[in-house]
Motif scaffolding. Structure first.
Motif, mmCIF file in Angstrom:
data_model
loop_
_atom_site.group_PDB
_atom_site.id
_atom_site.type_symbol
_atom_site.label_atom_id
_atom_site.label_comp_id
_atom_site.label_asym_id
_atom_site.label_seq_id
_atom_site.Cartn_x
_atom_site.Cartn_y
_atom_site.Cartn_z
ATOM 1 N N ARG A 160 43.727 27.368 49.207
ATOM 2 C CA ARG A 160 44.180 27.517 47.822
ATOM 3 C C ARG A 160 43.027 27.995 46.949
ATOM 4 N N GLU A 203 42.272 31.542 47.644
ATOM 5 C CA GLU A 203 43.328 32.391 47.092
ATOM 6 C C GLU A 203 43.048 32.716 45.620
ATOM 7 N N VAL A 204 42.585 31.668 44.896
ATOM 8 C CA VAL A 204 42.291 31.873 43.468
ATOM 9 C C VAL A 204 41.061 32.766 43.302
ATOM 10 N N GLY A 258 41.149 36.708 44.090
ATOM 11 C CA GLY A 258 41.700 37.662 43.139
ATOM 12 C C GLY A 258 40.676 38.230 42.181
ATOM 13 N N ILE A 259 39.520 37.575 42.066
ATOM 14 C CA ILE A 259 38.539 38.013 41.075
ATOM 15 C C ILE A 259 37.875 39.298 41.551
ATOM 16 N N PRO A 260 37.917 40.328 40.747
ATOM 17 C CA PRO A 260 37.278 41.580 41.162
ATOM 18 C C PRO A 260 35.777 41.381 41.379
ATOM 19 N N TYR A 319 49.284 32.199 41.230
ATOM 20 C CA TYR A 319 47.895 32.386 41.660
ATOM 21 C C TYR A 319 47.169 33.353 40.739
ATOM 22 N N LEU A 355 46.195 31.553 37.650
ATOM 23 C CA LEU A 355 45.067 30.661 37.935
ATOM 24 C C LEU A 355 43.767 31.461 38.024
ATOM 25 N N THR A 356 43.831 32.572 38.739
ATOM 26 C CA THR A 356 42.637 33.399 38.890
ATOM 27 C C THR A 356 42.131 33.852 37.519
ATOM 28 N N ILE A 401 38.566 33.192 35.747
ATOM 29 C CA ILE A 401 37.697 34.254 35.246
ATOM 30 C C ILE A 401 37.358 34.028 33.772
ATOM 31 N N VAL A 439 40.023 49.267 42.217
ATOM 32 C CA VAL A 439 38.746 48.623 41.923
ATOM 33 C C VAL A 439 37.664 49.682 41.824
ATOM 34 N N SER A 486 40.055 42.404 34.819
ATOM 35 C CA SER A 486 40.539 41.523 35.878
ATOM 36 C C SER A 486 42.057 41.498 35.883
ATOM 37 N N LEU A 509 43.372 44.755 37.387
ATOM 38 C CA LEU A 509 43.205 44.891 38.840
ATOM 39 C C LEU A 509 44.105 43.916 39.585
ATOM 40 N N ILE A 510 44.150 42.674 39.106
ATOM 41 C CA ILE A 510 44.984 41.689 39.791
ATOM 42 C C ILE A 510 46.446 42.118 39.731
#
Lengths: 355, 314, 354
Positions: free
Chosen positions: A190, A193-194, A197-199, B11, B14-15, B19, B244, B286, B289-290
């Motif tokens: 998990r 997964e988070v 995603g961060i570039p 997700y 959350l990401t 960030i 990216v 971000s 891209l996501i």
């Protein structure tokens, strides 16, 4: 059918030579031996390997053997074009110490002249600067040959350190996740997964901004903030695949401990993909470092990296193109050779290709 | 499929929170004050500035206030350009970047796919080796190196193209965008070519191609109806890394060719320590891209019938 | 009987790292109208390569038909152009492959895959092709063909997919159907169904079948004639009865001895053939089977054996049938099954080729 050689006594039963039949007439090759043979056949990979070795040797020894230090300034001899002993007489090579002939927008010509000779405006007396700068000098009179190879050293160090850290974190994280499975795996995945995603470069930029000055280690660390994710996923995937195979179960039934199973059985079997991944990390890190340097977040001066040299070169492109051409060539060739090796390794280590 | 989509969106949120949080605290950790020339300001002025930027409140409070605003798409006010909101700044700069990026993607994929197919169909011929070499070189040469060399030779030395992408009225010109587009598309071309070649080789070696041959289908139909079609589907997945790369490439290429895009703005804000803009742009990038990666993944599921049904049954 | 296909002295090689693998080394056989010829042999014996060569589906490079003729319908299939060959494939000769899971295009609807050949070879309109596809689906026993034609391969089970592959192969009423281990990848129960279906279809469509398998049990069920391959050569060929009840080649003995059957009682032992097939990069000088043959003669290591004809239809490539050879008894389990074949000649006659 000729019958000449056939005689009745040849029709006696001699039986099987089954032991011979069991023998495999082709020499059996170990996985690594086989991979090495295939790598050797890959011309690109071999060329890449040779160039990489040359570049590494130059990065180590060129600054040591150079009479200049990368930080030595000499403003009297700033912006000198390249001059190489022996090659200086060949006029069509860019190593003559002459500036290029220029035509500006108004059509006024500036003829080429020997930049290593300075003329005293008042007396007309000419003095010649007797030293050689193979790649010329920058606007502070620093020797670019020394700076390019120091820069190569810096770029390589950052990349290798980043790759090692990626490897250590990635293998540990992925190994634990894949091997223990269950709840641990779910929680760890998990998180991955988070973060996944961060570039990548955005994180690198952010973390790099957080450090006021940057040295080799800080830059390498910035690159590994999320860099290990790929490796951990790879290792986890491999381990999940291998985990249920018979040889691991055999080791388990023989009472081997978890740690010894991870390190003696699983890791060696996942080594191929891991090596390939490391080999791709190195050029990617060189690339990332160059990119950071380019947007002003690279290594702090007076130290240089290939990226920061390219950046300096582009700024004064019109008048002193050699400042761009040399570092640009070295960085491109370096990344290219690493990619060639990595490609070759991937083809050599991929068992699917095994015929 | 729906469940999967929802899961992916969660997700993604959350990401983005991670960030935004990381961005916020990293900026807070930075030594010194965000205001330049602070020595010249009076204590009153500083206090006023602090109040405007909410800097007088406890960090946690600032954090939640910031996150609340970000959720509404408000990234605060730029330090560098007073009275301009970061959101406004981003929206005015996105146009040129989008144009450049799209041009590069279109040019790169067309060349890349063609090269990849040619290389696979003529496996182990000079076309194959040539395409492979181009592809490896293309991912190896950093786009700004390539851009610099293009600019030097084609613009400065031979004067075939303008050095700067904009005309005197600060408008982008087609010819001015040519070199930046080419420079940016090199990576796209190479990755697409490599991927297409691998996929095409795998597809052409598969059992169903042998069966199609056994049916007596012509080579042309085998290549186009069975081969390229199937090889193209997984190639969609390179759109993620491509996006990216286009983004990071545009940061430097816009700077080299003087294109007034978002990348140029971002690098500027780094040079000028314009923290609200750095934070805003980071989060925006971000998000972009996501979202692209999410859309690509979902699209892949729609296009590939194998995944479509597997997802639908879940 | 009408000769439909004549394979003469076929040689196929593959270039590899280690050297040239001579996968097929001088194969001769005929296929007659309406018959089922089974080719049996262990993996690597060259059976699959032989039929792929007939279809001209050997990937080149690395593979190549080095020598030989494949005569069909007045043409030598090994020599005609690729374009001409496209009109033979799928129309006159079609093929079923081993693994139904991978032999259908995963992204194209099953209906379209069946119709493709019909549109190309029989110049049918889309509508007619669709009708024919429906008919074929019923023929191979797939229920609800209207629904099934609109589905993708992954929506079919393995057995169902193989039925689809059979439907594709039969679409244009081919004169020859080549089945390359069509049941190996399937469950045993499904295997039986597919075999049953193929037998049925052969009666209906009157096509000749070349059936490749390593499973002798399957052979007994489907074949009229059997060719046994070893080391890239046919070592024995005859009617199914001749091969099962009067085998002459020691390799065939080995195969039969290692095969369990319903009348195998507890006393009879299943005997494995020791050793591994020969290295086809450097094929052995004499008989390829000699090294694994407990009855091998000295000459087997020196000279390649010729064919000996046992009956009108029965040939075996072994020195043991030479008049000078000692009388060698087959292993117990094989001897138990031997019957006297009425068509046998008094003595095996040495012949040149087949």
């Amino acid at each position: 059918m000729e019958n000449r050689k056939i005689s009745p006594e040849m029709f006696r039963v001699v039986g099987a030579t089954a032991s011979d039949a069991e023998k495999i007439s082709r020499p059996s090759l170990t996985f690594w031996h086989d991979a090495w043979i295939r790598l050797k056949k890959n011309k690109g990979a071999i060329v890449g390997l040779i160039i990489t070795i040359i570049l590494i040797l130059l990065a180590i020894f060129a600054p040591m053997l150079s009479p200049y230090k990368y930080s030595d300034q000499d403003l009297r001899h700033a912006n000198l074009p390249p001059k190489v002993p022996g090659l200086e007489k060949i006029s069509w090579l860019p190593f003559t110490g002459y500036s290029a002939e220029k035509v500006d927008t108004r059509g006024i010509k500036t003829p080429a002249r020997d930049m290593y000779v300075t003329e005293n405006m008042r007396t007309g007396e000419k003095t010649e600067y007797k030293k050689y700068h193979y790649f010329g000098t920058d606007d502070l009179g620093r020797d670019l040959w020394t700076r390019v190879w120091t820069g190569a050293r810096v770029s390589l160090s950052i990349a290798v350190i980043a790759a090692i850290i990626d490897f250590l974190i990635g293998v540990t994280y992925g190994g634990i996740s894949g091997f223990f499975g269950g709840k641990i795996d779910i929680i760890l995945q998990r998180i991955v997964e988070v973060i996944y995603g961060i570039p990548y470069l955005i994180v690198v930029i952010l973390f790099r901004i957080a450090f006021e000055k940057a040295g080799i280690v800080t830059l390498a660390l910035a690159m590994t903030v999320t860099g290990w994710i790929g490796m951990s996923r790879l290792v986890r995937g491999q381990i999940l695949k291998l985990k249920n195979q018979e040889f691991v179960m055999a080791a388990q039934t023989l009472g081997a401990s978890n740690m010894s199973i991870i390190f003696k059985h699983l890791i060696p079997n996942t080594l191929g993909p891991i090596i390939i991944s490391i080999m791709f990390t190195i050029p990617a890190a060189i690339f990332a470092e160059a990119f950071l340097s380019f947007i002003g977040l690279g290594i702090s001066p007076p130290l240089a990296s290939l990226g920061s040299l390219v950046n300096d070169g582009i700024k004064s492109l019109t008048f002193t193109p050699y400042k761009l051409v040399f570092p640009a060539t070295v960085i491109s060739v370096m990344i290219l050779s690493f990619n060639l090796i990595a490609d070759g390794l991937r083809d050599a280590l991929d068992p699917k290709m095994r015929k | 499929m729906l469940r999967y989509t929802i899961q992916r969106v969660i997700y993604m949120i959350l990401t983005l929170i991670v960030i935004a949080t990381a961005t916020f605290f990293l900026m807070k950790l930075l030594p010194g004050s965000p205001f330049r020339n602070q020595e010249k300001l009076t204590p009153e002025q500083i206090q006023m500035l602090n109040k405007t930027y909410n800097l007088d409140k406890p960090v946690v409070e600032q954090y939640f206030a910031y996150m609340g605003k970000v959720a509404k798409g408000d990234f605060g006010v730029s330090f560098q350009f007073k009275n301009r909101s970061v959101t406004k700044l981003i929206s005015t700069r996105i146009g040129p970047s989008a144009q450049l990026g799209l041009q590069a993607i279109i040019l790169g994929t067309i060349i890349g796919i063609t090269l990849g197919i040619a290389a696979a169909l003529r496996h182990n011929s000079w076309i194959d080796y040539g395409a492979t070499m181009i592809a490896v070189a293309g991912v190896s040469i950093p786009s700004f190196v390539f851009a610099g060399l293009l600019q030097y030779f084609l613009s400065v030395k031979w004067q075939l193209f303008p050095v700067i992408a904009t005309n005197s009225e600060n408008q982008l010109t087609f010819i001015g965008l040519a070199l930046p587009t080419i420079a940016l598309s090199v990576f796209v071309t190479s990755t697409t070519a490599r991927y297409m070649r691998t996929e095409m080789l795998e597809v052409m070696g598969s059992d169903y191609i042998v069966l199609a041959k056994a049916k007596g289908i012509s080579y042309f139909n085998i290549v186009f109806k069975h081969g390229i079609r199937n090889a193209l589907i997984p190639v969609i997945t390179v759109i993620g890394p491509m996006a990216v790369n286009i983004m990071t490439g545009s940061l430097v290429i816009e700077r080299i060719f003087g294109i007034p895009g978002l990348g140029d703005q971002f690098v500027n804000s780094i040079y000028t320590n314009d923290y609200p803009t750095i934070m805003g742009t980071t989060i925006f990038y971000s998000f972009l891209l996501i979202s692209i990666i999410l859309i690509v993944d979902l699209l892949y599921g729609v296009i590939d019938p194998r995944i479509r049904v597997a997802g639908g049954n879940k | 009987m009408d000769k439909l296909l004549e394979v003469k002295d076929l040689h196929v090689s593959f270039k590899t790292y280690g050297g040239e693998v001579k996968a097929v080394r001088g194969v001769n056989f005929n296929l007659y109208k309406g018959e089922t010829l089974a080719i049996v042999g262990e993996s690597g014996s060259g059976k699959s390569v032989t039929v792929k060569a007939i279809m001209r589906l050997i990937p080149n490079p690395p593979g190549k038909i080095v020598n030989g003729e494949i005569l069909f319908d007045g043409k030598d299939l090994s020599k005609i152009s690729e374009l001409e060959m496209q009109h033979v494939r799928g129309k006159d000769i079609s093929m079923i492959f081993q693994d139904p899971m991978t032999s259908l295009n995963p992204t194209i609807k099953v209906g379209k895959q069946i119709m493709e050949g019909l549109i190309k070879h029989q110049k049918l309109s889309k509508k007619d092709a669709y009708e024919r596809a429906l008919e074929l689906m019923r023929l191979v026993g797939i229920a609800q063909p209207e629904v099934r034609l609109q589905q993708y391969p992954h929506q079919f089970s393995g057995g169902m997919r193989q039925r689809v592959v059979v439907a594709i192969a039969l679409a244009c009423n081919p004169k020859i159907l080549i089945a390359d281990e069509p049941t190996t990848a399937l469950d045993v129960t499904i295997q039986a169904q597919i075999l049953e279906m193929m037998k049925d279809l052969q009666d209906k469509i009157d096509t000749s079948i070349i059936f490749i398998t390593h499973d002798l049990g399957v052979v007994a069920n489907v074949a009229d004639r059997v060719a046994v391959m070893y080391g890239g050569q046919i070592v024995e060929i005859g009617t199914v009865d001749e091969i099962f009840y009067d085998p002459r080649h020691p390799y065939t003995w080995g195969l039969l001895a290692s095969m369990p059957s319903l009348d195998t009682d507890e006393q009879t032992e299943l005997i494995a053939i020791p050793g591994t097939p020969p290295d086809l990069i450097h094929p052995p000088k004499g008989c390829p089977f000699a090294a694994r043959n407990q009855f091998a003669l000295a000459i087997d290591y020196e000279e390649e054996p010729p064919f000996f004809q046992i009956s009108e239809t029965h040939f075996a490539k072994t020195w043991m049938l030479h008049p000078d050879a000692p009388k060698i008894e087959a292993p117990e389990s094989v001897k138990a099954r031997v019957r006297v074949m009425p068509g046998n000649f008094e003595k095996p006659i040495q012949v040149e080729g087949l």
